[in-house]
Design a protein around this motif. Structure first.
Motif, PDB file in Angstrom:
ATOM      1  N   TYR A 175      -1.300  -7.708  -1.054  1.00 55.11           N
ATOM      2  CA  TYR A 175      -0.585  -7.039   0.041  1.00 55.11           C
ATOM      3  C   TYR A 175       0.645  -7.857   0.416  1.00 55.11           C
ATOM      4  O   TYR A 175       0.731  -9.050   0.136  1.00 55.11           O
ATOM      5  N   PRO A 188       4.791  -3.273  11.155  1.00 52.39           N
ATOM      6  CA  PRO A 188       4.178  -2.502  10.059  1.00 52.39           C
ATOM      7  C   PRO A 188       5.021  -1.281   9.678  1.00 52.39           C
ATOM      8  O   PRO A 188       5.201  -0.992   8.490  1.00 52.39           O
ATOM      9  N   ILE A 199       0.556  -2.554   2.784  1.00 46.64           N
ATOM     10  CA  ILE A 199       0.025  -3.015   4.070  1.00 46.64           C
ATOM     11  C   ILE A 199      -1.490  -2.856   4.113  1.00 46.64           C
ATOM     12  O   ILE A 199      -2.008  -1.784   3.802  1.00 46.64           O
TER      13      ILE A 199
END
Ligand code: UDP
Ligand code: MG
Length: 319
Positions: free
Chosen positions: A121, A186, A196
């Motif tokens: 990630y 985010p 994410i």
């Protein structure tokens, strides 16, 4: 844990913004060192004093003498986002973890966050299970804000307000945040194609000091959300944004133009009554042209100012 202060490139940097958190400095340092004692990679801890008016900085300086960590003192209180950015600027790790400086986040979650990040990630966001905050002033506004952010940005993050997050360095280098935008990291990261992940993390009630935010934060989040939508959706092609905005006004211009034509031909005794439609048509046309020109100017500004790196999606793999 191998704490690193001088050698270049520790593996992990931990950034902790602190504003008037004097009683929390020592407990934060202690819990971080305890939680990372057996961590097998090199770690640097960066405490950022965000222009505190209490003796947070004295406590940080005292801690620096006892434990190898770095302190940064900002000249004035710039807010949590600015403090975070100042810490990111100084961080040298390949992986960067941010957390609050009031022990509401638990440093024992850091190794698992980093491990998940390393599974592939760019950002791993903690979400606070069993959140220990007030219901009316905190949990309900935060629940609404998360729904709204999800709806506006289309990024399904459960807990945007949780500061405990692990970032890949490359992502941090792309972030340029202001105002209270740390809550939208985010959504911004998703807008450049970052991967994410989300992980449940612990949350504790504040033991020392008090929260720096009240209900007014909700209004700020709303304003920032509008900016964010504009920035993420129309960052590279502002003309499209202005184009969408001008559609209703252009439609009104066409409609009132038609009414003008009808009035000119149908109104018999007082044709001057038709002038009201002419005025309306002119007004809507001016507004449409105004938005169009603004869009074109924005397009020129963006094409000269925005550096190409900002428009390029994140690279996932190179083979
Ligand atoms: N903080 C900061 N600058 C500010 C406000 C807050 O650095 O202007 C820090 C604060 O010291 C804490 C973190 O941001 O470490 C989160 O703030 P707080 O605990 O007040 O927020 P809450 O948990 O109530 O949402
Ligand atoms: Mg807090």
């Amino acid at each position: 844990m191998a704490i690193n202060t001088d050698a270049p490139g520790p593996h992990l940097s931990i950034v902790v913004p602190m504003y008037n958190e004097a009683p929390n400095v020592e407990p934060v340092v202690q819990s971080l060192t305890e939680a990372l004692r057996d961590y097998p990679r090199t770690v640097e801890i960066i405490l950022v004093d965000d222009g505190s008016s209490d003796d947070t900085w004295d406590r940080i300086e005292r801690a620096v003498c006892q434990v190898p960590l770095r302190g940064i003192r900002l000249g004035c209180n710039g807010g949590q986002t600015a403090a975070l950015m100042a810490g990111f600027d100084q961080a040298r790790g390949r992986v960067i973890v941010a957390m609050d400086g009031d022990l509401q986040n638990d440093p024992r979650d850091i190794p698992a966050l980093v491990a998940m990040l390393e599974e592939g990630y760019d950002l791993v966001c903690g979400w606070r299970v069993g959140r220990r905050d007030q219901l009316i002033r905190r949990k309900i506004p935060s629940w609404c804000a998360n729904r709204l952010i999800q709806w506006v940005t289309g990024v399904p993050i459960r807990d945007n307000g949780c500061s405990l997050k692990a970032y890949r360095r490359e992502l941090v280098e792309r972030l340029s945040l202001y105002s209270d935008q740390h809550r939208f990291i985010p959504a911004l990261a998703a807008s450049f194609g970052s991967r994410i992940g989300q992980m449940p993390v612990r949350h504790h009630a504040r033991r020392f000091g008090e929260s720096k935010y009240g209900l007014s934060r909700t209004a700020k989040v709303l304003v920032d959300l509008v900016t964010l939508k504009m920035v993420t959706t129309f960052r590279t092609r502002p003309l499209r944004g202005f184009g969408l905005l001008l559609v209703p006004w252009a439609a009104l211009a066409v409609a009132s133009g038609l009414l003008w034509a009808v009035a000119l031909t149908q109104f018999r005794p007082e044709k001057s009554g038709a002038l009201v439609f002419a005025t309306m048509t002119m007004l809507w046309i001016s507004l449409t042209l105004y938005l169009l020109v603004l869009g074109l100017i924005a397009e020129v500004v963006v094409s000269t100012e925005l550096d190409t790196a900002q428009r390029t999606p994140t690279v996932w793999e190179v083979s």
